[in-house]
Design a protein around this motif. Structure first.
Motif, mmCIF file in Angstrom:
data_model
loop_
_atom_site.group_PDB
_atom_site.id
_atom_site.type_symbol
_atom_site.label_atom_id
_atom_site.label_comp_id
_atom_site.label_asym_id
_atom_site.label_seq_id
_atom_site.Cartn_x
_atom_site.Cartn_y
_atom_site.Cartn_z
ATOM 1 N N ALA A 145 -97.254 93.416 84.716
ATOM 2 C CA ALA A 145 -96.820 92.100 84.253
ATOM 3 C C ALA A 145 -96.728 91.097 85.393
ATOM 4 O O ALA A 145 -96.848 89.881 85.177
ATOM 5 N N THR A 146 -96.526 91.591 86.619
ATOM 6 C CA THR A 146 -96.446 90.695 87.783
ATOM 7 C C THR A 146 -97.685 90.764 88.667
ATOM 8 O O THR A 146 -97.728 90.116 89.715
ATOM 9 N N ASN A 147 -98.684 91.559 88.248
ATOM 10 C CA ASN A 147 -99.888 91.756 89.069
ATOM 11 C C ASN A 147 -99.496 92.134 90.489
ATOM 12 O O ASN A 147 -99.864 91.471 91.469
ATOM 13 N N ALA A 148 -98.735 93.205 90.616
ATOM 14 C CA ALA A 148 -98.198 93.632 91.905
ATOM 15 C C ALA A 148 -99.310 93.897 92.925
ATOM 16 O O ALA A 148 -100.434 94.252 92.570
ATOM 17 N N GLY A 149 -98.962 93.729 94.186
ATOM 18 C CA GLY A 149 -99.920 93.941 95.269
ATOM 19 C C GLY A 149 -99.655 95.234 96.020
ATOM 20 O O GLY A 149 -100.145 96.289 95.672
ATOM 21 N N GLY A 150 -98.833 95.152 97.071
ATOM 22 C CA GLY A 150 -98.517 96.340 97.852
ATOM 23 C C GLY A 150 -99.420 96.520 99.051
ATOM 24 O O GLY A 150 -100.161 95.621 99.450
ATOM 25 N N THR A 151 -99.365 97.721 99.609
ATOM 26 C CA THR A 151 -100.005 97.973 100.904
ATOM 27 C C THR A 151 -101.465 98.387 100.810
ATOM 28 O O THR A 151 -102.139 98.486 101.826
ATOM 29 N N ALA A 152 -101.968 98.656 99.604
ATOM 30 C CA ALA A 152 -103.337 99.158 99.483
ATOM 31 C C ALA A 152 -104.309 98.133 98.902
ATOM 32 O O ALA A 152 -105.443 98.469 98.565
ATOM 33 N N VAL A 153 -103.874 96.888 98.792
ATOM 34 C CA VAL A 153 -104.732 95.842 98.214
ATOM 35 C C VAL A 153 -106.021 95.688 98.999
ATOM 36 O O VAL A 153 -107.093 95.440 98.429
ATOM 37 N N LEU A 154 -105.946 95.835 100.307
ATOM 38 C CA LEU A 154 -107.109 95.670 101.171
ATOM 39 C C LEU A 154 -108.295 96.505 100.692
ATOM 40 O O LEU A 154 -109.437 96.034 100.677
ATOM 41 N N ALA A 155 -108.046 97.727 100.276
ATOM 42 C CA ALA A 155 -109.127 98.620 99.867
ATOM 43 C C ALA A 155 -109.327 98.693 98.361
ATOM 44 O O ALA A 155 -110.452 98.862 97.890
ATOM 45 N N TYR A 156 -108.234 98.540 97.593
ATOM 46 C CA TYR A 156 -108.323 98.818 96.161
ATOM 47 C C TYR A 156 -108.028 97.616 95.269
ATOM 48 O O TYR A 156 -108.252 97.677 94.064
ATOM 49 N N GLY A 157 -107.482 96.547 95.817
ATOM 50 C CA GLY A 157 -107.180 95.368 95.017
ATOM 51 C C GLY A 157 -105.772 95.379 94.461
ATOM 52 O O GLY A 157 -105.024 96.343 94.572
ATOM 53 N N ASN A 158 -105.402 94.241 93.852
ATOM 54 C CA ASN A 158 -104.105 94.112 93.196
ATOM 55 C C ASN A 158 -104.071 94.958 91.920
ATOM 56 O O ASN A 158 -105.071 95.545 91.504
ATOM 57 N N ALA A 159 -102.906 94.960 91.268
ATOM 58 C CA ALA A 159 -102.757 95.729 90.030
ATOM 59 C C ALA A 159 -103.827 95.352 89.005
ATOM 60 O O ALA A 159 -104.312 96.209 88.260
ATOM 61 N N ARG A 160 -104.199 94.096 88.971
ATOM 62 C CA ARG A 160 -105.208 93.633 88.015
ATOM 63 C C ARG A 160 -106.505 94.435 88.124
ATOM 64 O O ARG A 160 -107.171 94.705 87.115
ATOM 65 N N GLU A 161 -106.885 94.799 89.339
ATOM 66 C CA GLU A 161 -108.129 95.529 89.568
ATOM 67 C C GLU A 161 -108.007 97.019 89.247
ATOM 68 O O GLU A 161 -108.991 97.754 89.316
ATOM 69 N N LEU A 162 -106.814 97.464 88.903
ATOM 70 C CA LEU A 162 -106.579 98.889 88.686
ATOM 71 C C LEU A 162 -106.398 99.230 87.212
ATOM 72 O O LEU A 162 -105.991 100.341 86.881
ATOM 73 N N VAL A 163 -106.714 98.295 86.331
ATOM 74 C CA VAL A 163 -106.486 98.469 84.904
ATOM 75 C C VAL A 163 -107.793 98.314 84.133
ATOM 76 O O VAL A 163 -108.556 97.381 84.363
ATOM 77 N N LEU A 164 -108.028 99.231 83.188
ATOM 78 C CA LEU A 164 -109.190 99.131 82.304
ATOM 79 C C LEU A 164 -108.806 98.684 80.899
ATOM 80 O O LEU A 164 -109.576 97.985 80.237
ATOM 81 N N GLY A 165 -107.642 99.083 80.430
ATOM 82 C CA GLY A 165 -107.251 98.730 79.074
ATOM 83 C C GLY A 165 -105.747 98.603 78.934
ATOM 84 O O GLY A 165 -104.991 99.140 79.744
ATOM 85 N N LEU A 166 -105.324 97.884 77.890
ATOM 86 C CA LEU A 166 -103.900 97.660 77.642
ATOM 87 C C LEU A 166 -103.563 97.825 76.169
ATOM 88 O O LEU A 166 -104.416 97.631 75.294
ATOM 89 N N GLU A 167 -102.312 98.145 75.929
ATOM 90 C CA GLU A 167 -101.699 98.022 74.606
ATOM 91 C C GLU A 167 -100.584 96.995 74.761
ATOM 92 O O GLU A 167 -99.753 97.105 75.669
ATOM 93 N N VAL A 168 -100.570 95.993 73.880
ATOM 94 C CA VAL A 168 -99.641 94.876 74.044
ATOM 95 C C VAL A 168 -99.022 94.511 72.706
ATOM 96 O O VAL A 168 -99.723 94.376 71.692
ATOM 97 N N VAL A 169 -97.695 94.340 72.693
ATOM 98 C CA VAL A 169 -97.006 93.807 71.533
ATOM 99 C C VAL A 169 -96.963 92.295 71.665
ATOM 100 O O VAL A 169 -96.474 91.763 72.673
ATOM 101 N N LEU A 170 -97.483 91.596 70.664
ATOM 102 C CA LEU A 170 -97.560 90.142 70.692
ATOM 103 C C LEU A 170 -96.259 89.519 70.208
ATOM 104 O O LEU A 170 -95.365 90.207 69.702
ATOM 105 N N ALA A 171 -96.163 88.211 70.323
ATOM 106 C CA ALA A 171 -94.912 87.505 70.035
ATOM 107 C C ALA A 171 -94.485 87.623 68.582
ATOM 108 O O ALA A 171 -93.292 87.480 68.269
ATOM 109 N N ASP A 172 -95.427 87.870 67.666
ATOM 110 C CA ASP A 172 -95.072 88.013 66.252
ATOM 111 C C ASP A 172 -94.878 89.463 65.843
ATOM 112 O O ASP A 172 -94.684 89.770 64.669
ATOM 113 N N GLY A 173 -94.956 90.383 66.818
ATOM 114 C CA GLY A 173 -94.753 91.796 66.530
ATOM 115 C C GLY A 173 -96.029 92.568 66.255
ATOM 116 O O GLY A 173 -95.985 93.795 66.093
ATOM 117 N N GLN A 174 -97.167 91.879 66.195
ATOM 118 C CA GLN A 174 -98.425 92.604 66.064
ATOM 119 C C GLN A 174 -98.710 93.379 67.353
ATOM 120 O O GLN A 174 -98.248 93.002 68.430
#
Length: 487
Positions: A145-174
């Motif tokens: 949710a915060t697109n965390a970084g950390g110490t390994a971003v140099l080689a692997y990227g931020n959290a955004r680059e480490l995700v292929l898929g998501l499950e998300v509850v939307l504002a209306d509950g869907q």
């Protein structure tokens, strides 16, 4: 629906024990980690699965009650602090749903603690590279949710680059079920990246498919003494040219930073015999067994070229851990020196040294005696530009200068085409700053997305985006970001 009726509805589905209303039970969910903000809430919910999360969000939407999703509550910008409504703790959503070693993916629920995600990857013979000082308590949903970084971003990227898929509850509950382990999918808009880094303002992440990587066969860690930030940048370029993607970390620590770690961190020992203007913590990883020998040869050439003044290479895993501890203790020990005004910023890597010099000079000129503690991920341009109060100055008086130093530091960051929020997020602490520095068209697009996905404005209200009617002029004063004190 009245608040009492809403709580009865939620208790009937989740169970009374999972709807916390007692002040002592809610206390840890209402305060920001550093004590910058103190929130309030009607209740704290502890759902056990995505279905219960969706039910709770749907009920709150029908009642017009705000919802703030919360993971480990280790954030540093007030992003998880409620300003009323319901806190939705995802701590019980902590199951590992699937491990696919051949596809190199791990599907986990949002409440999994980051260290456990790392352990599950290791159990599969692979690596999940996201690594933070708070990895023993932060949870993967908050990291995403915060697109965390950390110490390994140099080689692997931020959290955004480490995700292929998501499950998300939307504002209306869907529930958006996007848990696909695909590396290629061009079937329309990239919905996944709308939610990563949105700090729970567009939807609530309940599960994710994470990328895994081959584990390195060997790693080598070194600590180097440097003459200046410019020397650090030259050293980084030297190592990157020779190591390429095997250079997995390049962290910068100033002299003052090492001094306070040695003064306050238990068991900390000086890694080099002499003192230097700055230091670099370097890690090299290899698919073969030769990382230590390779790093030794690279450092020998760096010393010969006068890019570093001294260096030591860890001879064991314990020595490597001790070197990393010097870097990882830095955030914690600053509190022992008094008040700390913190800025999490990023500039182009090529301009890091110039930024450090200019911002340091500007802050020291504005407040003689201020102690600059600028450290962090030099290899990806992310610097934690922190200011420690002058010796003998009153702490509250110093912290009251936070807005003034925001202007100094953030103006310089902006002039360098940088970002005022690198890896910690926006939350409340930088929300008002966005209207000063973010492109107006980008802000308008962000507001349109918020309106489209959360038309009632019930998901984590008051975070990331300032109310359009309260946009600040470039030089307007803003209130200090610590209305309830700072630790």
């Amino acid at each position: 629906m009245t608040p009492s009726a809403l709580l009865d509805t939620l208790a009937a589905r989740l169970g009374p024990a999972q709807v916390l209303t007692a002040p002592d039970a809610m206390a840890t969910h209402l305060a920001e980690t550093r004590g910058l903000y103190q929130g309030r809430a009607l209740a704290v919910l502890r759902p056990r699965d995505t279905g219960e999360v969706a039910f709770a969000v749907r009920a709150c939407a029908a009642a017009g009650v705000p919802v703030v999703a919360q993971g480990g509550n280790t954030g540093l910008v007030g992003g998880g602090v409620p300003q009323g409504g319901i806190v939705l703790s995802l701590a019980r959503l902590d199951r590992v749903r699937a491990v696919d070693p051949l596809n190199a993916t791990l599907t986990v629920e949002a409440g999994c603690i980051l260290a456990r995600v790392q352990e599950e990857a290791e159990r599969a013979g692979l690596l999940f590279p996201l690594s933070l000082a708070s990895e023993g308590s932060c949870r993967i949903g908050g990291n995403l949710a915060t697109n965390a970084g950390g110490t390994a971003v140099l080689a692997y990227g931020n959290a955004r680059e480490l995700v292929l898929g998501l499950e998300v509850v939307l504002a209306d509950g869907q529930v958006w079920s996007g848990l696909k382990g695909l590396r290629k999918d061009n079937t329309g808009y990239d919905l996944r990246n709308l939610f990563i880094g949105s700090e729970g303002t567009l939807g609530i992440i309940t599960a994710a498919v994470l990328k895994l990587f081959p584990r390195p066969a060997s790693t080598a860690t070194a600590w180097l003494g440097l003459a200046s930030p410019h020397a650090a940048l030259e050293l980084f370029s030297h190592l990157r040219e020779r190591a390429g993607g095997r250079l997995t970390a390049f962290e910068y620590v100033p002299r003052f930073g090492l001094e306070i770690v040695l003064r306050h961190a238990a068991g900390a020992r000086r890694p080099l015999a002499g003192e230097h203007a700055g230091y670099a913590l370097v890690e090299l990883s290899s698919a073969g067994p030769d990382a230590p020998a390779e790093l030794e040869a690279m450092l020998a050439s760096a010393l010969e070229a006068d890019l570093a003044e001294d260096a030591t290479i860890a001879a064991s895993a314990a020595q490597a851990a001790a070197l990393w501890s010097l870097r990882e203790s830095l955030s914690e020990v600053q509190r022992h020196e008094g008040g700390s005004i913190k800025h999490d910023v990023a500039v182009p890597v090529s301009r890091v040294a110039e930024f450090l010099e200019r911002a340091t000079a500007a802050c020291e000129a504005d407040l003689p005696g201020v102690r600059v503690c600028a450290f962090g991920h030099l290899g990806d341009g992310n610097i934690h530009f922190n200011l420690t109060q002058p010796v003998g100055m009153d702490k509250a008086e110093f912290l009251a200068l936070w807005p003034r130093f925001n202007r100094i530091v953030h103006d310089i960051v902006h002039a360098f085409d940088g970002s005022i929020a690198a890896e910690h997020g926006v939350g409340m602490i930088k929300r008002d700053e966005l209207s000063r520095y973010k492109d107006p068209v980008a802000l308008d697009l962000m507001r349109r997305l918020k309106q489209a996905l959360d038309p009632q404005g019930l998901l984590n209200p008051g975070k990331v985006l300032v109310d359009p009617g309260k946009i600040l002029a470039p030089r307007d004063e803003v209130p200090a970001p610590f209305p309830h004190g700072q630790t």
